[in-house]
Structures are given as C-alpha cells and as structure tokens.
Design a protein around this motif. Structure first.
Motif, PDB file in Angstrom:
ATOM      1  N   GLN A  26      40.234  49.543  46.116  1.00 57.60           N
ATOM      2  CA  GLN A  26      39.468  48.864  47.157  1.00 57.60           C
ATOM      3  C   GLN A  26      39.518  47.354  46.964  1.00 57.60           C
ATOM      4  O   GLN A  26      39.685  46.610  47.923  1.00 57.60           O
ATOM      5  N   TRP A  27      39.359  46.932  45.711  1.00 56.54           N
ATOM      6  CA  TRP A  27      39.353  45.494  45.406  1.00 56.54           C
ATOM      7  C   TRP A  27      40.661  44.833  45.846  1.00 56.54           C
ATOM      8  O   TRP A  27      40.671  43.775  46.446  1.00 56.54           O
ATOM      9  N   PHE A  28      41.799  45.501  45.532  1.00 56.98           N
ATOM     10  CA  PHE A  28      43.100  44.943  45.876  1.00 56.98           C
ATOM     11  C   PHE A  28      43.563  45.358  47.265  1.00 56.98           C
ATOM     12  O   PHE A  28      44.604  44.910  47.731  1.00 56.98           O
ATOM     13  N   ASN A  29      42.802  46.265  47.906  1.00 56.48           N
ATOM     14  CA  ASN A  29      43.173  46.771  49.226  1.00 56.48           C
ATOM     15  C   ASN A  29      44.593  47.330  49.215  1.00 56.48           C
ATOM     16  O   ASN A  29      45.433  47.013  50.056  1.00 56.48           O
ATOM     17  N   MET A  60      38.286  34.918  41.824  1.00 56.36           N
ATOM     18  CA  MET A  60      38.767  35.371  43.129  1.00 56.36           C
ATOM     19  C   MET A  60      37.667  35.402  44.189  1.00 56.36           C
ATOM     20  O   MET A  60      37.918  35.740  45.340  1.00 56.36           O
ATOM     21  N   ALA A  61      36.445  35.019  43.814  1.00 56.63           N
ATOM     22  CA  ALA A  61      35.338  34.992  44.772  1.00 56.63           C
ATOM     23  C   ALA A  61      35.618  33.937  45.845  1.00 56.63           C
ATOM     24  O   ALA A  61      36.408  33.010  45.638  1.00 56.63           O
ATOM     25  N   GLU A  69      45.953  32.151  48.521  1.00 57.28           N
ATOM     26  CA  GLU A  69      46.330  30.969  47.729  1.00 57.28           C
ATOM     27  C   GLU A  69      46.094  31.217  46.240  1.00 57.28           C
ATOM     28  O   GLU A  69      46.915  30.844  45.401  1.00 57.28           O
ATOM     29  N   LYS A  70      44.988  31.876  45.923  1.00 59.15           N
ATOM     30  CA  LYS A  70      44.695  32.173  44.525  1.00 59.15           C
ATOM     31  C   LYS A  70      45.702  33.165  43.953  1.00 59.15           C
ATOM     32  O   LYS A  70      46.130  33.037  42.810  1.00 59.15           O
ATOM     33  N   GLU A  71      46.095  34.151  44.749  1.00 57.41           N
ATOM     34  CA  GLU A  71      47.099  35.120  44.302  1.00 57.41           C
ATOM     35  C   GLU A  71      48.437  34.419  44.053  1.00 57.41           C
ATOM     36  O   GLU A  71      49.160  34.754  43.109  1.00 57.41           O
TER      37      GLU A  71
END
Length: 85
Positions: A26-29, A60-61, A69-71
């Motif tokens: 779920q977190w990473f979809n 990652m919040a 962009e963070k990824e």
C-alpha cells in the motif's frame, strides 16, 4: 555482483513482519510478488531496520518536494553508491 547478505524468504519472518510486508504494498502502491530485497534485509534486524523505516517515512512525508522527486533523489544516491536495490 551477488548479494553480500542472504536474502531470506518471506516465510522466514515472524507474522508481524509479514504483515508489514503487506502494508508496504500500500505504501509503495505496487503489488510486489515478493517483498523488495532491501525491505527483507532491513526487517531482519529490527534494531536497525525499525529506525531506518521510520526515518524513511519522515523523509517521504509531504513537504517541499513531491514523492516522485524524492524517489528520484533516492535512485540517484543508490546509483552513485552502486547499490543494486
């Protein structure tokens, strides 16, 4: 390059950790067929993996930069470090 740690099978982890692996979908979809290698490495040592996971959630919040962009920054850092994950 072969891994320097043994990547354990999902079944080798306690039930609570296997539930965490399900939540990571779920977190990473993304519907991972097996938990990501780095997740399995971190989960094996809760004393290290727990704080690391909490730091990642904070990083990652929502904030000035979007998740994409963070990824991208994480991917560049991993590439610079020659990380296969």
């Amino acid at each position: 390059m072969p891994p320097t740690v043994r990547l354990r099978d999902e079944s080798e982890y306690p039930e609570a950790t296997r539930k965490m692996f399900e939540l990571s979908k779920q977190w990473f979809n993304h519907d991972f067929k097996v938990p990501p290698a780095m997740s399995r490495v971190m989960a094996w040592d809760p004393g290290f993996g727990g704080p690391h996971g909490r730091a990642m959630k904070r990083a990652m919040a929502p904030g000035e930069f979007g998740r994409g962009e963070k990824e991208m920054v994480a991917a560049v850092v991993s590439g610079t470090n020659a990380c296969a994950y």
